[in-house]
Design a protein around this motif. Structure first.
Motif, PDB file in Angstrom:
ATOM      1  N   GLU A  32       0.833  -1.208   0.000  1.00  0.00           N
ATOM      2  CA  GLU A  32       0.000   0.000   0.000  1.00  0.00           C
ATOM      3  C   GLU A  32       0.870   1.261   0.000  1.00  0.00           C
ATOM      4  O   GLU A  32       0.582   2.217  -0.731  1.00  0.00           O
ATOM      5  CB  GLU A  32      -0.922   0.016   1.218  1.00  0.00           C
ATOM      6  N   ASP A  33       1.918   1.249   0.801  1.00  0.00           N
ATOM      7  CA  ASP A  33       2.834   2.398   0.844  1.00  0.00           C
ATOM      8  C   ASP A  33       3.559   2.595  -0.479  1.00  0.00           C
ATOM      9  O   ASP A  33       3.775   3.721  -0.920  1.00  0.00           O
ATOM     10  CB  ASP A  33       3.858   2.241   1.976  1.00  0.00           C
ATOM     11  N   TRP A  34       3.947   1.506  -1.127  1.00  0.00           N
ATOM     12  CA  TRP A  34       4.591   1.621  -2.442  1.00  0.00           C
ATOM     13  C   TRP A  34       3.617   2.181  -3.467  1.00  0.00           C
ATOM     14  O   TRP A  34       3.969   3.076  -4.238  1.00  0.00           O
ATOM     15  CB  TRP A  34       5.109   0.270  -2.921  1.00  0.00           C
ATOM     16  N   ASP A  35       2.397   1.649  -3.472  1.00  0.00           N
ATOM     17  CA  ASP A  35       1.393   2.132  -4.430  1.00  0.00           C
ATOM     18  C   ASP A  35       1.102   3.617  -4.216  1.00  0.00           C
ATOM     19  O   ASP A  35       0.899   4.355  -5.182  1.00  0.00           O
ATOM     20  CB  ASP A  35       0.094   1.338  -4.310  1.00  0.00           C
ATOM     21  N   GLY A  36       1.065   4.031  -2.967  1.00  0.00           N
ATOM     22  CA  GLY A  36       0.798   5.430  -2.647  1.00  0.00           C
ATOM     23  C   GLY A  36       2.032   6.308  -2.698  1.00  0.00           C
ATOM     24  O   GLY A  36       1.974   7.501  -2.387  1.00  0.00           O
ATOM     25  N   GLU A  37       3.166   5.730  -3.052  1.00  0.00           N
ATOM     26  CA  GLU A  37       4.457   6.409  -3.139  1.00  0.00           C
ATOM     27  C   GLU A  37       4.851   7.076  -1.818  1.00  0.00           C
ATOM     28  O   GLU A  37       5.495   8.113  -1.796  1.00  0.00           O
ATOM     29  CB  GLU A  37       4.486   7.383  -4.312  1.00  0.00           C
ATOM     30  N   ILE A  38       4.444   6.422  -0.719  1.00  0.00           N
ATOM     31  CA  ILE A  38       4.843   6.886   0.612  1.00  0.00           C
ATOM     32  C   ILE A  38       6.259   6.409   0.906  1.00  0.00           C
ATOM     33  O   ILE A  38       7.074   7.150   1.446  1.00  0.00           O
ATOM     34  CB  ILE A  38       3.851   6.371   1.680  1.00  0.00           C
ATOM     35  N   ASN A  39       6.538   5.158   0.544  1.00  0.00           N
ATOM     36  CA  ASN A  39       7.875   4.572   0.662  1.00  0.00           C
ATOM     37  C   ASN A  39       8.260   3.972  -0.677  1.00  0.00           C
ATOM     38  O   ASN A  39       7.393   3.661  -1.504  1.00  0.00           O
ATOM     39  CB  ASN A  39       7.902   3.472   1.727  1.00  0.00           C
ATOM     40  N   THR A  40       9.539   3.763  -0.864  1.00  0.00           N
ATOM     41  CA  THR A  40      10.050   3.178  -2.101  1.00  0.00           C
ATOM     42  C   THR A  40      10.945   2.000  -1.742  1.00  0.00           C
ATOM     43  O   THR A  40      11.806   2.129  -0.868  1.00  0.00           O
ATOM     44  CB  THR A  40      10.864   4.218  -2.889  1.00  0.00           C
ATOM     45  N   PRO A  41      10.748   0.861  -2.421  1.00  0.00           N
ATOM     46  CA  PRO A  41      11.630  -0.268  -2.133  1.00  0.00           C
ATOM     47  C   PRO A  41      13.030  -0.009  -2.688  1.00  0.00           C
ATOM     48  O   PRO A  41      13.192   0.772  -3.635  1.00  0.00           O
ATOM     49  CB  PRO A  41      10.959  -1.430  -2.876  1.00  0.00           C
ATOM     50  N   PRO A  42      14.034  -0.656  -2.115  1.00  0.00           N
ATOM     51  CA  PRO A  42      15.373  -0.555  -2.698  1.00  0.00           C
ATOM     52  C   PRO A  42      15.336  -1.030  -4.154  1.00  0.00           C
ATOM     53  O   PRO A  42      14.493  -1.862  -4.518  1.00  0.00           O
ATOM     54  CB  PRO A  42      16.225  -1.499  -1.845  1.00  0.00           C
ATOM     55  N   ASP A  43      16.220  -0.517  -4.963  1.00  0.00           N
ATOM     56  CA  ASP A  43      16.233  -0.872  -6.386  1.00  0.00           C
ATOM     57  C   ASP A  43      16.311  -2.377  -6.615  1.00  0.00           C
ATOM     58  O   ASP A  43      15.629  -2.912  -7.482  1.00  0.00           O
ATOM     59  CB  ASP A  43      17.397  -0.187  -7.116  1.00  0.00           C
ATOM     60  N   TRP A  44      17.117  -3.065  -5.817  1.00  0.00           N
ATOM     61  CA  TRP A  44      17.268  -4.504  -6.032  1.00  0.00           C
ATOM     62  C   TRP A  44      15.964  -5.234  -5.731  1.00  0.00           C
ATOM     63  O   TRP A  44      15.631  -6.221  -6.393  1.00  0.00           O
ATOM     64  CB  TRP A  44      18.444  -5.070  -5.225  1.00  0.00           C
ATOM     65  N   VAL A  45      15.200  -4.761  -4.745  1.00  0.00           N
ATOM     66  CA  VAL A  45      13.909  -5.373  -4.422  1.00  0.00           C
ATOM     67  C   VAL A  45      12.923  -5.105  -5.553  1.00  0.00           C
ATOM     68  O   VAL A  45      12.217  -6.013  -6.015  1.00  0.00           O
ATOM     69  CB  VAL A  45      13.354  -4.829  -3.082  1.00  0.00           C
ATOM     70  N   ALA A  46      12.885  -3.872  -6.018  1.00  0.00           N
ATOM     71  CA  ALA A  46      11.985  -3.508  -7.118  1.00  0.00           C
ATOM     72  C   ALA A  46      12.293  -4.333  -8.362  1.00  0.00           C
ATOM     73  O   ALA A  46      11.378  -4.849  -9.012  1.00  0.00           O
ATOM     74  CB  ALA A  46      12.101  -2.019  -7.420  1.00  0.00           C
ATOM     75  N   ASP A  47      13.572  -4.476  -8.682  1.00  0.00           N
ATOM     76  CA  ASP A  47      13.956  -5.256  -9.866  1.00  0.00           C
ATOM     77  C   ASP A  47      13.532  -6.713  -9.746  1.00  0.00           C
ATOM     78  O   ASP A  47      13.018  -7.303 -10.706  1.00  0.00           O
ATOM     79  CB  ASP A  47      15.470  -5.161 -10.108  1.00  0.00           C
ATOM     80  N   LEU A  48      13.733  -7.304  -8.576  1.00  0.00           N
ATOM     81  CA  LEU A  48      13.312  -8.691  -8.365  1.00  0.00           C
ATOM     82  C   LEU A  48      11.798  -8.846  -8.465  1.00  0.00           C
ATOM     83  O   LEU A  48      11.296  -9.789  -9.087  1.00  0.00           O
ATOM     84  CB  LEU A  48      13.796  -9.203  -7.007  1.00  0.00           C
ATOM     85  N   LEU A  49      11.065  -7.924  -7.852  1.00  0.00           N
ATOM     86  CA  LEU A  49       9.609  -7.989  -7.909  1.00  0.00           C
ATOM     87  C   LEU A  49       9.087  -7.833  -9.335  1.00  0.00           C
ATOM     88  O   LEU A  49       8.177  -8.556  -9.753  1.00  0.00           O
ATOM     89  CB  LEU A  49       8.986  -6.912  -7.023  1.00  0.00           C
ATOM     90  N   LEU A  50       9.662  -6.906 -10.076  1.00  0.00           N
ATOM     91  CA  LEU A  50       9.232  -6.711 -11.463  1.00  0.00           C
ATOM     92  C   LEU A  50       9.467  -7.978 -12.284  1.00  0.00           C
ATOM     93  O   LEU A  50       8.615  -8.391 -13.075  1.00  0.00           O
ATOM     94  CB  LEU A  50       9.960  -5.514 -12.091  1.00  0.00           C
ATOM     95  N   GLU A  51      10.608  -8.601 -12.071  1.00  0.00           N
ATOM     96  CA  GLU A  51      10.918  -9.852 -12.780  1.00  0.00           C
ATOM     97  C   GLU A  51       9.914 -10.945 -12.396  1.00  0.00           C
ATOM     98  O   GLU A  51       9.382 -11.641 -13.254  1.00  0.00           O
ATOM     99  CB  GLU A  51      12.341 -10.288 -12.425  1.00  0.00           C
ATOM    100  N   LYS A  52       9.653 -11.084 -11.109  1.00  0.00           N
ATOM    101  CA  LYS A  52       8.726 -12.120 -10.634  1.00  0.00           C
ATOM    102  C   LYS A  52       7.299 -11.859 -11.119  1.00  0.00           C
ATOM    103  O   LYS A  52       6.587 -12.792 -11.495  1.00  0.00           O
ATOM    104  CB  LYS A  52       8.742 -12.201  -9.106  1.00  0.00           C
ATOM    105  N   LEU A  53       6.863 -10.605 -11.108  1.00  0.00           N
ATOM    106  CA  LEU A  53       5.514 -10.279 -11.558  1.00  0.00           C
ATOM    107  C   LEU A  53       5.342 -10.550 -13.051  1.00  0.00           C
ATOM    108  O   LEU A  53       4.292 -11.027 -13.488  1.00  0.00           O
ATOM    109  CB  LEU A  53       5.179  -8.818 -11.228  1.00  0.00           C
ATOM    110  N   LYS A  54       6.368 -10.268 -13.829  1.00  0.00           N
ATOM    111  CA  LYS A  54       6.304 -10.551 -15.270  1.00  0.00           C
ATOM    112  C   LYS A  54       6.220 -12.058 -15.517  1.00  0.00           C
ATOM    113  O   LYS A  54       5.451 -12.519 -16.356  1.00  0.00           O
ATOM    114  CB  LYS A  54       7.502  -9.948 -15.994  1.00  0.00           C
ATOM    115  N   LYS A  55       7.002 -12.835 -14.768  1.00  0.00           N
ATOM    116  CA  LYS A  55       6.940 -14.290 -14.899  1.00  0.00           C
ATOM    117  C   LYS A  55       5.589 -14.821 -14.459  1.00  0.00           C
ATOM    118  O   LYS A  55       5.037 -15.724 -15.089  1.00  0.00           O
ATOM    119  CB  LYS A  55       8.057 -14.951 -14.082  1.00  0.00           C
ATOM    120  N   PHE A  56       5.040 -14.260 -13.377  1.00  0.00           N
ATOM    121  CA  PHE A  56       3.733 -14.687 -12.885  1.00  0.00           C
ATOM    122  C   PHE A  56       2.667 -14.428 -13.947  1.00  0.00           C
ATOM    123  O   PHE A  56       1.832 -15.291 -14.221  1.00  0.00           O
ATOM    124  CB  PHE A  56       3.384 -13.945 -11.592  1.00  0.00           C
ATOM    125  N   LYS A  57       2.710 -13.243 -14.551  1.00  0.00           N
ATOM    126  CA  LYS A  57       1.738 -12.899 -15.586  1.00  0.00           C
ATOM    127  C   LYS A  57       1.842 -13.857 -16.766  1.00  0.00           C
ATOM    128  O   LYS A  57       0.833 -14.345 -17.280  1.00  0.00           O
ATOM    129  CB  LYS A  57       1.947 -11.465 -16.060  1.00  0.00           C
TER     130      LYS A  57
END
Length: 75
Positions: A32-57
């Motif tokens: 929720e905080d990420w979506d609302g841009e209250i907090n930002t994940p570290p770049d390495w976390v964001a990169d891993l999540l983006l990769e995992k979400l693309k694979k999930f899709k």
């Protein structure tokens, strides 16, 4: 910005905040905080999540395609 990319990837994968939280074991309030841009994940976390979400899709779409082509109902 990474937050917008994660939110878009989550939505394109067809996941709610709650589902993403359960799938990746991330506290829902964190997403929720990420979506609302209250907090930002570290770049390495964001990169891993983006990769995992693309694979999930991709896997979700392949499963859906297999179900549509199969005479047996997918469960």
């Amino acid at each position: 910005m990474k937050n917008a990319e994660i939110k878009e990837a989550r939505q394109l994968a067809g996941l709610t905040q709650k589902e993403m939280s359960e799938l990746f074991n991330i506290p829902r309030w964190t997403i929720e905080d990420w979506d609302g841009e209250i907090n930002t994940p570290p770049d390495w976390v964001a990169d891993l999540l983006l990769e995992k979400l693309k694979k999930f899709k991709k896997r979700k779409n392949e499963f859906k395609k297999d179900c549509e082509c199969s005479p047996v109902r997918c469960v």
